[in-house]
Design a protein around this motif. Structure first.
Motif, PDB file in Angstrom:
ATOM      1  N   LEU A  43     -15.391   4.322  22.187  1.00 53.74           N
ATOM      2  CA  LEU A  43     -15.061   5.655  21.680  1.00 53.74           C
ATOM      3  C   LEU A  43     -13.801   5.537  20.832  1.00 53.74           C
ATOM      4  CD1 LEU A  43     -15.736   7.893  24.814  1.00 53.74           C
ATOM      5  CD2 LEU A  43     -17.252   7.401  22.885  1.00 53.74           C
ATOM      6  N   ARG A  44     -13.991   5.692  19.554  1.00 58.86           N
ATOM      7  CA  ARG A  44     -12.906   5.492  18.605  1.00 58.86           C
ATOM      8  C   ARG A  44     -12.227   6.827  18.324  1.00 58.86           C
ATOM      9  NH1 ARG A  44     -13.039   5.603  13.049  1.00 58.86           N
ATOM     10  NH2 ARG A  44     -11.854   4.086  11.848  1.00 58.86           N
ATOM     11  N   ILE A  45     -10.898   6.822  18.311  1.00 59.62           N
ATOM     12  CA  ILE A  45     -10.142   8.054  18.072  1.00 59.62           C
ATOM     13  C   ILE A  45      -9.578   8.080  16.659  1.00 59.62           C
ATOM     14  CG2 ILE A  45      -8.149   9.405  18.807  1.00 59.62           C
ATOM     15  CD1 ILE A  45      -8.577   8.413  21.601  1.00 59.62           C
ATOM     16  N   VAL A  46      -8.862   7.044  16.284  1.00 62.00           N
ATOM     17  CA  VAL A  46      -8.222   7.021  14.981  1.00 62.00           C
ATOM     18  C   VAL A  46      -8.034   5.576  14.565  1.00 62.00           C
ATOM     19  CG1 VAL A  46      -5.873   7.024  15.883  1.00 62.00           C
ATOM     20  CG2 VAL A  46      -6.284   7.991  13.634  1.00 62.00           C
ATOM     21  N   SER A  47      -7.974   5.356  13.275  1.00 60.97           N
ATOM     22  CA  SER A  47      -7.717   4.017  12.756  1.00 60.97           C
ATOM     23  C   SER A  47      -6.333   3.985  12.128  1.00 60.97           C
ATOM     24  CB  SER A  47      -8.772   3.608  11.723  1.00 60.97           C
ATOM     25  OG  SER A  47      -8.720   4.480  10.603  1.00 60.97           O
ATOM     26  N   LEU A  48      -5.660   2.861  12.316  1.00 60.24           N
ATOM     27  CA  LEU A  48      -4.315   2.649  11.783  1.00 60.24           C
ATOM     28  C   LEU A  48      -4.425   1.639  10.657  1.00 60.24           C
ATOM     29  CD1 LEU A  48      -2.632   2.194  15.271  1.00 60.24           C
ATOM     30  CD2 LEU A  48      -3.117   4.315  14.073  1.00 60.24           C
ATOM     31  N   ASP A  49      -4.257   2.111   9.441  1.00 62.87           N
ATOM     32  CA  ASP A  49      -4.531   1.243   8.290  1.00 62.87           C
ATOM     33  C   ASP A  49      -3.329   1.012   7.401  1.00 62.87           C
ATOM     34  OD1 ASP A  49      -4.425   3.833   7.382  1.00 62.87           O
ATOM     35  OD2 ASP A  49      -6.565   3.956   6.924  1.00 62.87           O
ATOM     36  N   ASP A  50      -2.182   1.552   7.762  1.00 58.41           N
ATOM     37  CA  ASP A  50      -0.976   1.382   6.952  1.00 58.41           C
ATOM     38  C   ASP A  50       0.018   0.550   7.769  1.00 58.41           C
ATOM     39  OD1 ASP A  50       1.029   1.500   5.152  1.00 58.41           O
ATOM     40  OD2 ASP A  50       1.338   3.669   5.234  1.00 58.41           O
ATOM     41  N   PHE A  51       0.379  -0.638   7.266  1.00 60.21           N
ATOM     42  CA  PHE A  51       1.230  -1.577   7.995  1.00 60.21           C
ATOM     43  C   PHE A  51       2.453  -1.885   7.153  1.00 60.21           C
ATOM     44  CE2 PHE A  51       1.991  -6.138   9.401  1.00 60.21           C
ATOM     45  CZ  PHE A  51       2.667  -5.765  10.557  1.00 60.21           C
ATOM     46  N   ASP A  52       3.641  -1.637   7.710  1.00 58.42           N
ATOM     47  CA  ASP A  52       4.877  -1.890   6.963  1.00 58.42           C
ATOM     48  C   ASP A  52       5.683  -3.054   7.528  1.00 58.42           C
ATOM     49  OD1 ASP A  52       5.943  -0.925   9.298  1.00 58.42           O
ATOM     50  OD2 ASP A  52       6.843   0.873   8.413  1.00 58.42           O
ATOM     51  N   GLY A  53       5.072  -3.859   8.373  1.00 58.29           N
ATOM     52  CA  GLY A  53       5.756  -5.019   8.946  1.00 58.29           C
ATOM     53  C   GLY A  53       6.163  -4.806  10.382  1.00 58.29           C
ATOM     54  N   SER A  54       6.522  -3.593  10.752  1.00 60.45           N
ATOM     55  CA  SER A  54       6.882  -3.299  12.134  1.00 60.45           C
ATOM     56  C   SER A  54       6.136  -2.089  12.666  1.00 60.45           C
ATOM     57  CB  SER A  54       8.389  -3.044  12.247  1.00 60.45           C
ATOM     58  OG  SER A  54       8.760  -1.932  11.450  1.00 60.45           O
ATOM     59  N   LEU A  73      -1.377   9.429  17.441  1.00 63.14           N
ATOM     60  CA  LEU A  73      -2.555  10.256  17.272  1.00 63.14           C
ATOM     61  C   LEU A  73      -2.201  11.615  16.711  1.00 63.14           C
ATOM     62  CD1 LEU A  73      -4.211   9.286  20.627  1.00 63.14           C
ATOM     63  CD2 LEU A  73      -4.566   8.286  18.399  1.00 63.14           C
ATOM     64  N   ASP A  74      -1.206  11.696  15.862  1.00 62.55           N
ATOM     65  CA  ASP A  74      -0.786  12.969  15.295  1.00 62.55           C
ATOM     66  C   ASP A  74      -1.710  13.347  14.153  1.00 62.55           C
ATOM     67  OD1 ASP A  74       0.686  15.186  15.112  1.00 62.55           O
ATOM     68  OD2 ASP A  74       2.417  14.267  14.141  1.00 62.55           O
ATOM     69  N   ALA A  75      -1.519  14.550  13.639  1.00 65.79           N
ATOM     70  CA  ALA A  75      -2.383  15.070  12.594  1.00 65.79           C
ATOM     71  C   ALA A  75      -2.233  14.293  11.305  1.00 65.79           C
ATOM     72  CB  ALA A  75      -2.066  16.540  12.360  1.00 65.79           C
ATOM     73  N   ALA A  76      -3.269  14.358  10.480  1.00 65.85           N
ATOM     74  CA  ALA A  76      -3.238  13.586   9.240  1.00 65.85           C
ATOM     75  C   ALA A  76      -3.579  14.407   8.028  1.00 65.85           C
ATOM     76  CB  ALA A  76      -4.201  12.410   9.348  1.00 65.85           C
ATOM     77  N   GLY A  77      -3.396  15.696   8.071  1.00 63.80           N
ATOM     78  CA  GLY A  77      -3.697  16.506   6.913  1.00 63.80           C
ATOM     79  C   GLY A  77      -2.953  17.808   6.955  1.00 63.80           C
ATOM     80  N   THR A  78      -2.907  18.462   5.858  1.00 60.97           N
ATOM     81  CA  THR A  78      -2.162  19.705   5.757  1.00 60.97           C
ATOM     82  C   THR A  78      -2.760  20.753   6.663  1.00 60.97           C
ATOM     83  OG1 THR A  78      -1.634  19.184   3.500  1.00 60.97           O
ATOM     84  CG2 THR A  78      -1.389  21.444   4.138  1.00 60.97           C
ATOM     85  N   GLY A  79      -1.894  21.360   7.432  1.00 62.30           N
ATOM     86  CA  GLY A  79      -2.333  22.423   8.312  1.00 62.30           C
ATOM     87  C   GLY A  79      -3.118  21.952   9.490  1.00 62.30           C
ATOM     88  N   VAL A  80      -3.085  20.684   9.808  1.00 60.31           N
ATOM     89  CA  VAL A  80      -3.902  20.136  10.876  1.00 60.31           C
ATOM     90  C   VAL A  80      -3.018  19.629  11.986  1.00 60.31           C
ATOM     91  CG1 VAL A  80      -5.564  18.346  11.469  1.00 60.31           C
ATOM     92  CG2 VAL A  80      -5.770  19.552   9.316  1.00 60.31           C
ATOM     93  N   TRP A 140       2.364   0.209  12.479  1.00 58.37           N
ATOM     94  CA  TRP A 140       1.014   0.554  12.045  1.00 58.37           C
ATOM     95  C   TRP A 140       0.873   2.064  12.161  1.00 58.37           C
ATOM     96  CZ3 TRP A 140      -2.897  -2.603  10.201  1.00 58.37           C
ATOM     97  CH2 TRP A 140      -2.684  -3.986  10.298  1.00 58.37           C
ATOM     98  N   LYS A 141       0.313   2.688  11.155  1.00 61.40           N
ATOM     99  CA  LYS A 141       0.166   4.140  11.184  1.00 61.40           C
ATOM    100  C   LYS A 141      -1.048   4.551  10.370  1.00 61.40           C
ATOM    101  CE  LYS A 141       3.397   4.563   7.322  1.00 61.40           C
ATOM    102  NZ  LYS A 141       4.707   5.095   6.870  1.00 61.40           N
ATOM    103  N   PRO A 142      -1.590   5.732  10.671  1.00 58.39           N
ATOM    104  CA  PRO A 142      -2.685   6.246   9.832  1.00 58.39           C
ATOM    105  C   PRO A 142      -2.140   6.620   8.465  1.00 58.39           C
ATOM    106  CG  PRO A 142      -2.554   7.417  11.946  1.00 58.39           C
ATOM    107  CD  PRO A 142      -1.296   6.626  11.799  1.00 58.39           C
ATOM    108  N   ALA A 143      -2.812   6.206   7.429  1.00 60.11           N
ATOM    109  CA  ALA A 143      -2.402   6.590   6.086  1.00 60.11           C
ATOM    110  C   ALA A 143      -2.565   8.092   5.905  1.00 60.11           C
ATOM    111  CB  ALA A 143      -3.222   5.832   5.045  1.00 60.11           C
ATOM    112  N   LYS A 144      -1.686   8.683   5.106  1.00 56.82           N
ATOM    113  CA  LYS A 144      -1.758  10.121   4.858  1.00 56.82           C
ATOM    114  C   LYS A 144      -2.901  10.414   3.895  1.00 56.82           C
ATOM    115  CE  LYS A 144       3.184  10.744   5.613  1.00 56.82           C
ATOM    116  NZ  LYS A 144       4.478  11.211   5.054  1.00 56.82           N
ATOM    117  N   ARG A 145      -3.875  11.143   4.396  1.00 60.85           N
ATOM    118  CA  ARG A 145      -5.050  11.438   3.587  1.00 60.85           C
ATOM    119  C   ARG A 145      -5.392  12.911   3.701  1.00 60.85           C
ATOM    120  NH1 ARG A 145      -6.804   6.395   2.402  1.00 60.85           N
ATOM    121  NH2 ARG A 145      -6.534   4.748   3.953  1.00 60.85           N
TER     122      ARG A 145
END
Length: 834
Positions: free
Chosen positions: A296-307, A243-250, A309-314
């Motif tokens: 209650l949704r917090i964040v979506s994990l849409d980037d999967f590298d095989g091992s 649940l870490d930040a996903a944008g510059t300065g955030v 899942w992470k939020p894509a950098k947007r």
């Protein structure tokens, strides 16, 4: 107190002051008293062994042995011989404690409870190792400057894990300890020259000047402060987490986005669901008639590298007054707008704002940023949900099974991004997905078959008492064992849906909570949940519920035919049990068990890489910290080398006068005795030898000061010319530097001193040589521009001498090796070759 003892005391104090940065991480803070006593014992052993004296390696070994014995006495008394001597069983116990500490770090929030022996061993043992390194460098090897690296590493790791507002205070405390250590070393070094610093030297006009150690401490202190300020910028972020930040300065990190590992989320969710005493995370009131869909949704994990899942950098933007229509939602889908007022607990500090999905507007105080793709809000620069009450408007989207079944293909770009599966994913994932969905005529039917396979027909069991899988084989292991909890089910279904060409991602948040007597809904720790979201064109991102006995199966996935043989739809999970109180508990106490997974600190129980819930192994943190230190230290090496060389050269100038004075006093004493005639006067020979030695030492110091003078001019652009005599070289420096009369006189005085030691039969004393060099440096600095000033300090030209010195030493080393080799292979004289 001797200089060495004072230096040891300062090393002990510096380590203790730096370890204070760990105080916010562990509670209660009584461990600092225990570590202070253990550091004192460690330092005392070092002082005793150096007084014997022992060789330096033996001193370090003795301190390390005593440190091990102390740790054994505290942590492995029952497994040790006579309670203090460690054996194989004690070392196995240490390994178990370290493993326990690693697991506890993944579970507990900041501050972690001191009752955990594993965490206590890691804290005490880590500080003792740092203390041993500092004492070894600063006292045993008498080099305090490098001792700042372990101190800086200790502070940097603590600051990287902490997210409080008092980090600057701990930085000042640690920096103060380091500067005190540097000053003590400077005094100890200068005291060896026999000069008593009872008063300050007089500056121009008779005003008291700074003592040499104080001046050195100031300069090195500035460098230390600069390095310590730059390290947090250069170090890689350690906040990457679920649940870490996903944008510059955030968020609490550097804004580069977070990651969710395939290991720690399982541990975190399992432990949050296994807590003995559930605790309310938030309460909400809504005008919706259907509480079963109040996820209650917090964040979506849409980037999967095989091992992973992470939020894509947007990119993130300002929070809009009204949110846009969710991607893919068509106008013919039934929907209703609902309002939900949510109140977060005072202990719950989450970077991301929990909201029903899809939100259409939010009214929340503080600094928040909006991520448009995931339609989530993230706190800006430390903003959290702690104690927040906010109003969310959201859409209750109600598609029918027919609308989902008739959904057209999604846009090519969206399908490409959300159906990616790396080659590392085991083939059994796609093979099982095809087998389970055999006969399905649409993506919707495939999705329902996957959900039913996990929730009803596949023989899967819900259990949090599972072994956590790692790497690409984690999903394959889950499909084989058929036992897991929400993270296993959501990860597996999302991956299998992608293998079938269905865009999929994983959502993290809370399942519907427990209705209360006052009409509110209580959301507790045990409601922490993860679920897959699949995309259908015309409807948008749609929730599915593959986890058995958890959450609520969506109505649009349940058949209405009478011959439905599936088990009944699971009821909403009860976070507090059937006997839950109608009102939240008023207790604000926090036990060690409640501290698990952010129950008492600044994060959600699902978080895996908050500062107190480490997502990276300790060795990776240590490795990245070391790389960060190197990245900062390497460019500063010329400056550090130059500062050190200047300090040594100018300090040596103080010895010139005392050496010459000592020689004169010896000769006067010999003259007063009248000497001896006829026989060899041994005393006279000794006095003459001492005089010659003193003269040689004094000459070396004068030449060192001359070298410092020419290097200072070089740093400001006046390249030295070794072909010139000292007098001509001084005149050249005065001319090119455009020096005033007073400074020119100082330069010529140093040149005259050099000529005396080189050519005069008995050189005269020339006091104040170091002050003459400082006068030149001040004059050149005052005339130079700011770029020349910065370069003279940060990238001094004369630092090239360090490379030349290394080259000369390497050449001499090769010459010695060649000489020794020739001696070994040389044939004895008189022997003939065969």
């Amino acid at each position: 107190m001797s200089g060495r003892a004072r230096l040891a005391l300062c090393a002990w104090a510096a380590t203790l002051m730096a370890s204070c940065s760990l105080l916010p991480l562990v509670s209660p803070a009584t461990w600092i008293l225990q570590v202070a006593a253990m550091l004192a014992v460690q330092s005392g052993v070092g002082a005793a062994t150096r007084r014997v004296p022992l060789a330096r390696p033996l001193t370090v070994a003795a301190q390390a042995l005593v440190t091990l014995l102390m740790l054994t006495l505290v942590f492995a008394r029952q497994q040790a011989l006579i309670g203090i001597v460690p054996g194989p069983e004690a070392f196995r116990h240490f390994a178990d404690l370290l493993q326990q500490g690693s697991d506890d770090i993944a579970r507990y929030a900041i501050p972690a409870p001191l009752e955990s022996d594993g965490i206590r061993l890691m804290v005490l043992g880590g500080v003792l190792v740092i203390g041993l390194a500092v004492d070894t460098l600063a006292v045993t090897f008498r080099s305090a400057a490098p001792a700042g690296l372990p101190l800086l590493a200790l502070y940097s790791v603590a600051a990287g894990l902490s997210h409080g507002g008092a980090d600057w205070l701990w930085f000042l405390v640690a920096a103060g300890g380091y500067l005190m250590l540097l000053l003590a070393e400077g005094r100890e070094r200068l005291s060896q020259w026999g000069r008593v610093f009872g008063g300050a030297a007089r500056g121009p006009g008779g005003e008291p000047g700074a003592l040499a150690p104080v001046r050195t401490g100031r300069r090195i202190g500035v460098v230390a402060l600069g390095v310590a300020l730059m390290v947090p910028i250069a170090l890689p972020a350690m906040n990457g987490g679920l649940l870490d930040a996903a944008g510059t300065g955030v968020g609490g990190g550097n804004g580069s986005g977070g990651t969710i590992s395939a290991v720690n989320p399982l541990v975190s969710l399992r432990d949050s669901l296994n807590v003995d005493q559930d605790r309310e995370v938030m309460s909400l009131k809504t005008n919706s008639n259907d509480l079963s869909n109040m996820y209650l949704r917090i964040v979506s994990l849409d980037d999967f590298d095989g091992s992973t899942w992470k939020p894509a950098k947007r990119h993130v933007t300002g929070v809009p007054d009204s949110f846009p229509t969710p991607a893919g939602l068509g106008g013919d889908i039934k929907r209703a707008e609902i309002q939900t007022r949510i109140s977060a607990a005072d202990w719950y500090a989450q970077d991301w704002l929990p909201m029903p999905y899809p939100p259409s507007g939010v009214d929340v105080s503080g600094k928040w940023r909006y991520e448009p793709v995931g339609m989530t809000l993230v706190g800006d620069h430390g903003e959290t949900t702690r104690g927040k009450t906010y109003l969310v408007k959201s859409l209750d989207v109600q598609p029918t099974a027919e609308q989902l079944a008739d959904a057209p293909e999604p846009p090519a770009s969206l399908k490409r991004d959300y159906t990616k599966l790396p080659d590392s994913v085991p083939a059994v994932v796609a093979r099982t997905a095809r087998q389970v969905t055999d006969g399905a005529t649409s993506h919707y039917e495939q999705a329902v078959k996957l959900q039913d396979y996990f929730a009803f027909s596949g023989g899967f069991q819900y259990s949090t008492q599972v072994q956590v899988g790692t790497g690409p084989d984690a999903i394959a292991k889950f499909l084989k064992d058929k036992t897991g909890f929400c993270v296993h089910f959501s990860f597996a279904m999302a991956a299998m849906a992608r293998s079938l060409g269905i865009p999929a991602r994983v959502a993290v948040g809370f399942a519907p909570g427990t209705p209360q007597a006052d009409g509110s809904v209580s959301v507790g720790l045990k409601d922490a949940h993860a679920w897959p979201e699949l995309y259908f064109e015309g409807v948008g991102w749609t929730r599915f519920e593959p986890t058995p006995s958890r959450g609520v199966t969506p109505s649009y996935t349940v058949s209405d035919t009478p011959d439905n043989n599936l088990p009944p739809v699971p009821r909403p999970s009860q976070s507090a049990g059937s006997s839950a109180s109608a009102a939240p508990s008023a207790s604000t106490s926090c036990s060690a068990q409640q501290k698990k997974l952010e129950a008492c600190a600044a994060a959600l129980p699902l978080e895996t890489a908050k500062p107190g819930d480490e997502g990276l192994p300790w060795y990776k943190i240590a490795g990245w910290s070391l790389l960060g230190l190197l990245a900062v230290a390497l460019p500063l090496l010329p400056m550090l080398w130059r500062l050190r060389r200047r300090s040594v050269r100018l300090a040596s100038a103080q010895h010139t006068v005392s050496a010459s004075a000592s020689a004169r006093e010896s000769r006067k004493a010999r003259g007063a005795d009248g000497g001896s005639s006829g026989a060899v006067d041994v005393t006279a020979l000794s006095v003459e030898a001492d005089a010659r030695y003193a003269a040689e030492v004094a000459a070396g110091h004068v030449l060192a000061v001359w070298r410092e003078l020419t290097d200072t001019a070089w740093d400001y652009g006046i390249v030295p010319d070794d072909a010139l005599t000292p007098r001509k070289a001084a005149a050249r420096i005065v001319r090119l530097g455009q020096l005033d009369a007073a400074t020119a006189e100082s330069v010529h005085r140093v040149a005259s001193a050099v000529e005396q030691v080189l050519f005069a039969p008995e050189p005269r004393d020339v006091p104040g040589l170091a002050d003459h060099v400082r006068s030149l440096r001040a004059a050149l600095r005052s005339q130079a521009g700011w770029t020349a000033r910065v370069r003279a300090v940060v990238a001094p030209r004369s630092a090239i001498r360090a490379v030349w010195d290394l080259t000369d030493r390497w050449t001499a080393f090769k010459a010695r090796c060649a000489e020794r080799w020739s001696v070994l292979v040389r044939r004895p004289s008189g022997q003939q070759s065969g």
